[in-house]
Design a protein around this motif. Structure first.
Motif, PDB file in Angstrom:
ATOM      1  N   CYS A  94       0.849  -1.198   0.000  1.00 46.10           N
ATOM      2  CA  CYS A  94       0.000   0.000   0.000  1.00 46.10           C
ATOM      3  C   CYS A  94       0.884   1.247   0.000  1.00 46.10           C
ATOM      4  CB  CYS A  94      -0.894   0.054   1.239  1.00 46.10           C
ATOM      5  SG  CYS A  94      -1.855  -1.424   1.579  1.00 46.10           S
ATOM      6  N   CYS A  97       2.297   3.324  -3.114  1.00 46.15           N
ATOM      7  CA  CYS A  97       1.512   4.394  -3.736  1.00 46.15           C
ATOM      8  C   CYS A  97       0.997   5.393  -2.712  1.00 46.15           C
ATOM      9  CB  CYS A  97       0.338   3.803  -4.506  1.00 46.15           C
ATOM     10  SG  CYS A  97       0.843   2.536  -5.664  1.00 46.15           S
ATOM     11  N   HIS A  98       1.061   5.039  -1.465  1.00 45.52           N
ATOM     12  CA  HIS A  98       0.635   5.962  -0.397  1.00 45.52           C
ATOM     13  C   HIS A  98       1.792   6.133   0.576  1.00 45.52           C
ATOM     14  CE1 HIS A  98      -3.497   5.759  -1.875  1.00 45.52           C
ATOM     15  NE2 HIS A  98      -3.400   4.446  -1.880  1.00 45.52           N
ATOM     16  N   SER A 111      -0.802   6.701 -10.969  1.00 43.93           N
ATOM     17  CA  SER A 111      -0.127   5.844 -10.013  1.00 43.93           C
ATOM     18  C   SER A 111       0.445   4.598 -10.694  1.00 43.93           C
ATOM     19  CB  SER A 111      -1.196   5.483  -9.004  1.00 43.93           C
ATOM     20  OG  SER A 111      -0.687   4.813  -7.944  1.00 43.93           O
ATOM     21  N   ARG A 119      -5.724   6.157 -12.666  1.00 43.01           N
ATOM     22  CA  ARG A 119      -5.998   7.344 -11.853  1.00 43.01           C
ATOM     23  C   ARG A 119      -4.808   7.694 -10.966  1.00 43.01           C
ATOM     24  NH1 ARG A 119     -12.173   5.969 -10.101  1.00 43.01           N
ATOM     25  NH2 ARG A 119     -13.191   6.697 -11.999  1.00 43.01           N
ATOM     26  N   PRO A 122      -4.873   9.180  -4.464  1.00 42.58           N
ATOM     27  CA  PRO A 122      -5.250  10.291  -3.581  1.00 42.58           C
ATOM     28  C   PRO A 122      -4.474  10.226  -2.272  1.00 42.58           C
ATOM     29  CG  PRO A 122      -6.955   8.584  -3.567  1.00 42.58           C
ATOM     30  CD  PRO A 122      -5.914   8.143  -4.546  1.00 42.58           C
ATOM     31  N   PHE A 133     -15.485   6.344  -0.792  1.00 44.20           N
ATOM     32  CA  PHE A 133     -14.053   6.180  -1.046  1.00 44.20           C
ATOM     33  C   PHE A 133     -13.787   5.854  -2.511  1.00 44.20           C
ATOM     34  CE2 PHE A 133     -15.243   5.511   3.239  1.00 44.20           C
ATOM     35  CZ  PHE A 133     -14.395   6.369   3.913  1.00 44.20           C
ATOM     36  N   PHE A 134     -12.589   6.166  -2.931  1.00 39.59           N
ATOM     37  CA  PHE A 134     -12.143   6.222  -4.328  1.00 39.59           C
ATOM     38  C   PHE A 134     -12.641   7.547  -4.909  1.00 39.59           C
ATOM     39  CE2 PHE A 134     -12.422   1.428  -4.140  1.00 39.59           C
ATOM     40  CZ  PHE A 134     -11.083   1.155  -4.368  1.00 39.59           C
ATOM     41  N   TRP A 135     -12.026   7.954  -6.012  1.00 44.01           N
ATOM     42  CA  TRP A 135     -12.413   9.222  -6.644  1.00 44.01           C
ATOM     43  C   TRP A 135     -13.881   9.183  -7.087  1.00 44.01           C
ATOM     44  CZ3 TRP A 135      -9.689  13.498  -6.271  1.00 44.01           C
ATOM     45  CH2 TRP A 135      -8.304  13.438  -6.119  1.00 44.01           C
ATOM     46  N   ARG A 138     -16.830   4.411  -5.219  1.00 42.68           N
ATOM     47  CA  ARG A 138     -17.411   3.079  -5.425  1.00 42.68           C
ATOM     48  C   ARG A 138     -17.273   2.174  -4.199  1.00 42.68           C
ATOM     49  NH1 ARG A 138     -12.719   3.229  -8.218  1.00 42.68           N
ATOM     50  NH2 ARG A 138     -11.267   1.495  -8.042  1.00 42.68           N
ATOM     51  N   GLN A 145     -13.133  -0.312   0.741  1.00 47.42           N
ATOM     52  CA  GLN A 145     -12.147   0.229  -0.194  1.00 47.42           C
ATOM     53  C   GLN A 145     -10.925  -0.686  -0.276  1.00 47.42           C
ATOM     54  OE1 GLN A 145      -8.859   1.462   0.214  1.00 47.42           O
ATOM     55  NE2 GLN A 145      -8.847   1.965  -1.957  1.00 47.42           N
ATOM     56  N   PRO A 149      -7.509  -2.496  -3.949  1.00 51.54           N
ATOM     57  CA  PRO A 149      -6.124  -2.480  -4.442  1.00 51.54           C
ATOM     58  C   PRO A 149      -5.428  -3.837  -4.372  1.00 51.54           C
ATOM     59  CG  PRO A 149      -6.341  -1.216  -2.377  1.00 51.54           C
ATOM     60  CD  PRO A 149      -7.717  -1.495  -2.881  1.00 51.54           C
ATOM     61  N   GLN A 238      -5.648   3.132   9.044  1.00 51.85           N
ATOM     62  CA  GLN A 238      -5.780   4.391   8.282  1.00 51.85           C
ATOM     63  C   GLN A 238      -6.590   5.448   9.034  1.00 51.85           C
ATOM     64  OE1 GLN A 238      -6.058   3.733   3.713  1.00 51.85           O
ATOM     65  NE2 GLN A 238      -6.931   1.912   4.661  1.00 51.85           N
ATOM     66  N   LYS A 372     -14.830  12.981  -6.346  1.00 51.74           N
ATOM     67  CA  LYS A 372     -14.976  13.311  -4.925  1.00 51.74           C
ATOM     68  C   LYS A 372     -14.193  14.577  -4.571  1.00 51.74           C
ATOM     69  CE  LYS A 372     -13.030  11.020  -1.462  1.00 51.74           C
ATOM     70  NZ  LYS A 372     -12.730   9.953  -0.501  1.00 51.74           N
TER      71      LYS A 372
HETATM   72  C1  HEC Z   1      -0.556   0.969  -7.450  1.00 48.39           C
HETATM   73  C2  HEC Z   1      -0.743   1.994  -6.494  1.00 48.39           C
HETATM   74  C3  HEC Z   1      -1.650   1.727  -5.318  1.00 48.39           C
HETATM   75  C4  HEC Z   1      -1.539   0.741  -4.363  1.00 48.39           C
HETATM   76  C5  HEC Z   1      -0.545  -0.385  -4.307  1.00 48.39           C
HETATM   77  C6  HEC Z   1      -2.577   1.016  -3.412  1.00 48.39           C
HETATM   78  N1  HEC Z   1      -3.274   2.124  -3.762  1.00 48.39           N
HETATM   79 FE1  HEC Z   1      -4.726   3.022  -2.728  1.00 48.39          FE
HETATM   80  N2  HEC Z   1      -5.181   4.131  -4.314  1.00 48.39           N
HETATM   81  C7  HEC Z   1      -4.461   4.189  -5.483  1.00 48.39           C
HETATM   82  C8  HEC Z   1      -5.222   4.907  -6.485  1.00 48.39           C
HETATM   83  C9  HEC Z   1      -4.786   5.174  -7.915  1.00 48.39           C
HETATM   84  C10 HEC Z   1      -6.445   5.256  -5.887  1.00 48.39           C
HETATM   85  C11 HEC Z   1      -7.625   5.940  -6.557  1.00 48.39           C
HETATM   86  C12 HEC Z   1      -8.325   4.876  -7.385  1.00 48.39           C
HETATM   87  C13 HEC Z   1      -9.688   5.263  -7.862  1.00 48.39           C
HETATM   88  O1  HEC Z   1     -10.266   6.247  -7.412  1.00 48.39           O
HETATM   89  O2  HEC Z   1     -10.210   4.521  -8.705  1.00 48.39           O
HETATM   90  C14 HEC Z   1      -6.372   4.770  -4.505  1.00 48.39           C
HETATM   91  C15 HEC Z   1      -7.356   4.990  -3.547  1.00 48.39           C
HETATM   92  C16 HEC Z   1      -7.215   4.631  -2.221  1.00 48.39           C
HETATM   93  C17 HEC Z   1      -8.097   5.034  -1.158  1.00 48.39           C
HETATM   94  C18 HEC Z   1      -9.300   5.945  -1.283  1.00 48.39           C
HETATM   95  C19 HEC Z   1      -9.013   7.310  -0.745  1.00 48.39           C
HETATM   96  C20 HEC Z   1     -10.168   8.237  -0.869  1.00 48.39           C
HETATM   97  O3  HEC Z   1     -10.068   9.378  -0.420  1.00 48.39           O
HETATM   98  O4  HEC Z   1     -11.210   7.865  -1.416  1.00 48.39           O
HETATM   99  C21 HEC Z   1      -7.644   4.426  -0.007  1.00 48.39           C
HETATM  100  C22 HEC Z   1      -8.230   4.554   1.376  1.00 48.39           C
HETATM  101  C23 HEC Z   1      -6.512   3.632  -0.375  1.00 48.39           C
HETATM  102  N3  HEC Z   1      -6.254   3.785  -1.721  1.00 48.39           N
HETATM  103  C24 HEC Z   1      -5.836   2.793   0.486  1.00 48.39           C
HETATM  104  C25 HEC Z   1      -4.984   1.782   0.039  1.00 48.39           C
HETATM  105  C26 HEC Z   1      -4.597   0.606   0.800  1.00 48.39           C
HETATM  106  C27 HEC Z   1      -5.051   0.291   2.214  1.00 48.39           C
HETATM  107  C28 HEC Z   1      -3.765  -0.127   0.001  1.00 48.39           C
HETATM  108  C29 HEC Z   1      -3.130  -1.480   0.279  1.00 48.39           C
HETATM  109  C30 HEC Z   1      -4.042  -2.550   0.588  1.00 48.39           C
HETATM  110  C31 HEC Z   1      -3.631   0.619  -1.257  1.00 48.39           C
HETATM  111  N4  HEC Z   1      -4.396   1.746  -1.203  1.00 48.39           N
HETATM  112  C32 HEC Z   1      -2.810   0.228  -2.292  1.00 48.39           C
HETATM  113  C33 HEC Z   1      -3.219   3.650  -5.676  1.00 48.39           C
HETATM  114  C34 HEC Z   1      -2.755   2.570  -4.947  1.00 48.39           C
END
Ligand code: HEC
Ligand code: HEC
Length: 456
Positions: A94, A97-98, A111, A119, A122, A133-135, A138, A145, A149, A238, A372
């Motif tokens: 996670c 990307c975060h 990303s 996308r 965020p 959650f998600f942009w 969904r 959420q 990923p 989180q 969002k």
């Molecule tokens: C490859 C990069 C990547 C990885 C790995 C990843 N994320 Fe993300 N994350 C993103 C992207 C891109 C979005 C937006 C996707 C969308 O809106 O469709 C997102 C969206 C989110 C959001 C929504 C935030 C919001 O304000 O709506 C959360 C929470 C989040 N990720 C947590 C996690 C967690 C927990 C993990 C591991 C289990 C994870 N992410 C792994 C790229 C990643």
């Protein structure tokens, strides 16, 4: 005679409406003006709107996750957040990307995990305060959420059975899991619990889908339970990613203190927490620039979706047209992992006020191109910006709001409340100075790194 009179009435009404529209612009103080607390006077209306933005309270409860405030779950979730071991190539977690040091984003426009995503990642600052959650919204909870990923092809490219085996085959992870959620199913029989399986409903021939279909309903349910429990641990972690106590909050404390005491005495330091430039920007934010229409409440987001007309960067070789919320609504309603579903801890979703947002959710054409509203707390730590990461700096964002011009096609209908700012560069800088005053205290490294062990 008659004609002249009607002419002067016309002129008069013209002047009147001009002064009304000036007043509506906010920078012309027609209300009681307060010169007590700041050298840049605030009207009563401005003061009320400013105070509605601070302080940021506690992270709201989420009864769909009974582990949301469980410390052991949060610790386990934190450990896995930084763990690359269950991704398809053993390289993505996670945190890839975060990244805590990049404002919980990845610094990229689009990303990149196992492959490039459509996308922008965020920020996770204050994500626990969200409603959707998600942009495109969904998912209706942070745990719903988190299942995304793990299995998304371009993100971690993993699957729920791989995750299950990963935990079951590592003594420390197994103990940590069981310490929170109870006994893991015995997955040693790979005929019952294949190494790799997940539902891929739109690709019936996919090996993961084939393996998933061969599992009994009961074993599928057991695998889904582990998957959602881990997701609930991700949420518990989180919820601690909170940005608060920013210079702006100090200023508001000073403002309140000064008003209550009827004098600046004893509150000067707090009132100086933000610069005069930021105060001017703040007045625009809550007034003439009307950012507060959408970036409101102490988290600087209405938690809803808007079409701000930035259009789509459609590129057949890179990103497809993005309809945003329009698609998100169907997805969240159909999800097995929503608040009304069997993995939610809400016992009577038909009556729950928490699930009501989903029960009453309706789709309409205006949802096309809506995304969002992001929080603006700590926003200067998480460049680039927007759902496709198209703006590299806050200045680029402000230049957009200033002219509302975009080089790409717009999907759907741009929000009518959005008006060109038509401000000078130095005035845009004032708004940016204000945005920078929203950056909160840094989190301790005990929250931003992987703990030594998955158990607390
Ligand atoms: C490859 C990069 C990547 C990885 C790995 C990843 N994320 Fe993300 N994350 C993103 C992207 C891109 C979005 C937006 C996707 C969308 O809106 O469709 C997102 C969206 C989110 C959001 C929504 C935030 C919001 O304000 O709506 C959360 C929470 C989040 N990720 C947590 C996690 C967690 C927990 C993990 C591991 C289990 C994870 N992410 C792994 C790229 C990643
Ligand atoms: C009509 C609602 C609305 C108004 C008014 C509005 N915003 Fe936004 N803002 C949004 C939405 C929605 C997004 C995300 C859009 C996207 O990604 O497609 C956004 C994105 C942003 C971002 C990028 C944040 C990030 O993490 O990517 C910043 C910064 C921002 N707005 C600042 C402002 C400022 C400053 C104003 C006032 C000049 C303002 N906004 C007015 C709805 C609004």
């Amino acid at each position: 005679m008659f004609q002249r009179e009607s002419l002067s009435i016309l002129v008069l009404t013209g002047l009147l409406s001009l002064s009304i529209s000036l007043a509506a612009c906010g920078d012309q103080p027609t209300e009681n003006v307060d010169t007590l607390c700041t050298t840049t006077p605030l009207t009563e209306g401005e003061r009320a709107r400013i105070m509605s933005l601070s302080p940021l309270g506690k992270v709201p409860e989420n009864p769909s996750n009974k582990y949301a405030n469980d410390e052991k779950a949060a610790h386990f979730g934190q450990y896995l957040f930084f763990d690359t071991g269950f991704s398809a190539n053993n390289k993505v977690s996670c945190a890839t990307c975060h990244e805590p040091d990049k404002g919980w984003g990845d610094g990229l426009d689009l990303s990149k995990g196992v492959d490039e995503v459509d996308r922008h990642a965020p920020t996770l600052w204050n994500v626990g305060y969200g409603r959707w959650f998600f942009w495109d919204g969904r998912a209706d909870s942070l745990w719903a959420q988190a299942v995304g990923p793990v299995e998304a092809d371009y993100e971690m490219g993993s699957n729920r059975l791989k995750l299950l085996h990963y935990i079951a085959n590592n003594a420390k992870l197994k103990a940590a899991y069981e310490g929170v959620f109870g006994t893991l199913p015995d997955v040693s029989d790979e005929k019952r619990f294949p190494k790799d399986a997940r539902p891929v409903p739109d690709d019936p021939g996919h090996p993961h889908q084939v393996a998933w279909e061969q599992m009994s309903k009961e074993d599928q349910k057991a695998a889904n339970l582990v998957f959602t429990n881990v997701a609930k641990a991700f949420e518990a972690y989180q919820r601690k990613i909170v940005s608060k106590e920013a210079p702006f909050d100090t200023f508001v404390t000073g403002l309140k203190g000064c008003l209550d005491a009827g004098s600046k005495d004893g509150h000067e330091d707090k009132l100086k927490a933000i610069s005069e430039e930021a105060i001017k920007g703040m007045k625009k934010f809550v007034g003439s620039a009307n950012c507060i229409a959408c970036h409101n409440s102490p988290n600087f987001s209405d938690s809803e979706f808007h079409n701000i007309g930035i259009g789509i960067n459609e590129d057949p070789n890179r990103v497809p047209a993005d309809y945003g919320r329009l698609r998100g609504i169907d997805a969240v309603k159909q999800s097995l992992f929503n608040m009304m579903g069997p993995f939610s801890d809400i016992t009577d979703p038909d009556k729950s006020p928490y699930a009501a947002k989903l029960r009453f959710l309706q789709k309409n054409d205006f949802n096309a191109g809506e995304f969002k509203t992001p929080t603006l707390r700590s926003v200067d730590t998480s460049a680039p910006y927007m759902h496709d990461g198209r703006f590299k700096t806050l200045k680029d964002v402000l230049h957009y709001y200033n002219k509302l011009e975009t080089e790409t096609d717009v999907i759907g209908h741009t929000e009518e409340s959005l008006r060109k700012l038509n401000l000078e560069e130095n005035e845009l800088d004032e708004i940016i100075a204000f945005l920078k005053s929203l950056t909160g205290k840094a989190l301790p490294s005990s929250l931003t790194t992987q703990p030594a062990s998955p158990s607390k």
